[in-house]
Design an enzyme around this catalytic site. Structure first.
Site, short mmCIF file in Angstrom:
data_model
loop_
_atom_site.label_atom_id
_atom_site.label_comp_id
_atom_site.label_asym_id
_atom_site.label_seq_id
_atom_site.Cartn_x
_atom_site.Cartn_y
_atom_site.Cartn_z
N GLU A 152 -7.38 4.68 1.09
CA GLU A 152 -7.41 5.76 2.10
C GLU A 152 -7.94 7.05 1.49
O GLU A 152 -7.42 8.15 1.75
CB GLU A 152 -6.01 5.99 2.68
N ASN A 197 0.85 -1.19 0.00
CA ASN A 197 0.00 0.00 0.00
C ASN A 197 0.88 1.24 0.00
O ASN A 197 1.90 1.29 0.71
CB ASN A 197 -0.84 -0.05 1.30
O1 9MR Z 1 -5.17 8.56 10.21
C1 9MR Z 1 -3.93 8.34 10.85
C2 9MR Z 1 -3.71 9.44 11.87
O2 9MR Z 1 -4.67 9.36 12.90
C3 9MR Z 1 -2.31 9.36 12.41
O3 9MR Z 1 -2.07 10.46 13.25
C4 9MR Z 1 -1.34 9.35 11.25
C5 9MR Z 1 0.10 9.27 11.69
O4 9MR Z 1 0.95 9.21 10.57
O5 9MR Z 1 -1.61 8.24 10.42
C6 9MR Z 1 -2.82 8.37 9.82
O6 9MR Z 1 -3.03 7.40 8.85
C7 9MR Z 1 -2.04 7.27 7.82
C8 9MR Z 1 -2.06 5.85 7.37
O7 9MR Z 1 -1.85 5.00 8.46
C9 9MR Z 1 -1.04 5.61 6.28
N1 9MR Z 1 -1.19 6.51 5.17
C10 9MR Z 1 -1.27 7.92 5.55
C11 9MR Z 1 -2.34 8.14 6.60
C12 9MR Z 1 -2.45 9.62 6.93
O8 9MR Z 1 -1.30 10.08 7.56
#
Ligand code: 9MR
Length: 446
Positions: free
Chosen positions: A260, A196
């Protein structure tokens, strides 16, 4: 995963009446039913701690897949070596099972949200490989038979498509990717295993790198089932090559998924921006539908109150299909209309071109050409735009034009709503300006 076809398709097709801009009455059907009828799943990232009340009700009613936003990440489940904490992850998996939803497990091996004992450890290649495969084996085994898709490796690439020098990439080279997939397959042979990444949504250097990586992994017999495209997008910037990009991966013999999706905008959200966002959400949904091996689409939070965007991009937000009060936004209707029975998959149905025909002190005449770029006739159209410099529409012809503040909405009249594939219609207007007369900052057609 291959497409699931159910009897719901026929029922929905019978129940919904095509109207303006697709099938507006599809807006009332739960998104998960519309998606199911088209053979894809519709998922959302969720925050486990919020899964009560209206948030839980909407997540359960509208989506048939959930992804834990944070609760399955290495830092959450194994903060101390060998000591696992499953409470947050269990809550989401239990919720999914109670509501007939699939689970996308996210994520096993990622450079971010790692516990410091991994990130800051001093590792020999053998020691790190053992720690990594132990982690994968333990987590996948815990949820064997309960997690449908795993994001086994997340964000392995740099922007130029080369291997990211994370602790894994730097210590183990590309071999860590293969080893993570092999450990996951051994722990749950039925789960679909994905790699991913972000900024791989359209064709470009990074997605070329991903394409080459997946090809190499397949050639080595690595058990990889799918490629996830995160699709953290910016308003008005859905890559025009998205469908072609998904298709070239599918042609390698793997599934693809939008994992996402969110579409951020500079705040405040205006009517014109939300209309543009609706068209963008619809375009991404259609791109998935157009590719048979696109298993499903997940939004990264379904409500603006549960989105990472405002924290990471100050001044931006409103990126999801529901507002902060859980009211559906136009973006939700964009997904619903794209999923509605009979809406053709593939490229967006229309584009709008704006020109100033003539201009004089204080006034001008403008013209907009609406072109049907899809494969089916348009049965109605709406063009939205936003004026940056206080221009005001005075009168219009060949469209009904309304202006609220800076936002302008033009809709077809009874005689020019139908536009054949490849055809176009034009409408015009007189407007006032003062100081300068720059073109619209947002322009969209749906
Ligand atoms: O949605 C997630 C957020 O709550 C966290 O703070 C963040 C930290 O990096 O990660 C977010 O989700 C990520 C996902 O796991 C991987 N792709 C990018 C997403 C947005 O940062």
């Amino acid at each position: 995963m291959f497409r699931r076809l159910t009897a719901t398709a026929a029922l929905l097709a019978a129940a919904l009446t095509p109207t303006l801009a697709g099938t507006a009455s599809a807006a009332d059907a739960p998104l998960r039913e519309l998606a199911d009828a088209r053979g894809i799943y519709l998922g959302t990232a969720v925050t486990g701690g919020k899964l009560t009340g209206a948030y839980a009700d909407t997540a359960a009613a509208q989506f048939d897949s959930v992804t834990p936003g944070n609760e399955m990440k290495w830092g959450s489940v194994e903060p101390v070596r060998g000591q696992y904490s499953w409470t947050g992850a269990d809550r989401i998996v239990d919720f999914a099972e109670a509501h007939g939803q699939e689970v996308r497990g996210h994520t096993l091996v990622w450079h971010s949200q790692l516990p410091s004992w991994v990130e800051n450890g001093t590792w020999t290649p053998d020691a790190l490989r053992t720690v990594m495969t132990d982690h994968v084996t333990t987590e996948v085994s815990r949820y064997k038979g309960r997690v449908d898709h795993w994001d086994v490796v997340n964000e392995p690439l740099n922007e130029d498509g080369t291997l990211r020098r994370s602790v894994f990439g730097a210590t183990l080279g590309e071999s860590y990717v293969a080893d993570a997939f092999r450990a996951a397959r051994a722990a749950d042979p039925a789960a679909k295993l994905y790699v991913n990444d972000y900024s791989t949504d359209g064709i470009g250097a990074k997605s070329d790198g991903m394409y080459a990586l997946v090809k190499r992994l397949l050639a080595q017999g690595v058990p990889i089932d799918g490629v996830g495209f995160q699709a953290h997008l910016i308003l008005g910037q859905v890559p025009s090559t998205m469908e072609a990009n998904l298709r070239r991966f599918a042609d390698l013999g793997v599934d693809v998924a939008i994992t996402e999706l969110d579409i951020r905008m500079t705040l405040p959200a205006t009517e014109a921006k939300l209309a543009r966002q609706k068209a963008d959400y619809a375009a991404v949904t259609r791109a998935c539908l157009a590719v048979t091996r696109c298993a499903g689409l997940t939004v990264w939070g379904f409500t603006d109150s549960d989105s990472w965007i405002p924290d990471f991009f100050p001044g931006e937000g409103a990126a999801t299909p529901y507002d902060e009060n859980l009211s559906p936004k136009p973006a939700r209707a964009g997904i619903a209309e794209a999923l509605a029975p009979g809406t053709p998959p593939g490229p967006a149905g229309c584009t709008a071109a704006y020109t100033v025909q003539s201009q004089w002190g204080g006034g001008f005449t403008g013209q907009v050409t609406v072109r049907n770029t899809g494969t089916a006739p348009l049965t109605g159209w709406r063009v939205v735009w936003e004026y940056p410099a206080g221009q005001r529409i005075a009168q219009a012809w060949n469209a009904t034009v309304a202006q609220t503040g800076t936002a302008v909405t033009a809709t077809n009249l009874p005689y020019n709503g139908t536009v054949p594939a490849g055809g176009s219609v034009t409408f015009g207007f007189n407007a006032s300006w003062a100081g300068s007369n720059p073109p619209p900052t947002v322009l969209g057609c749906g």
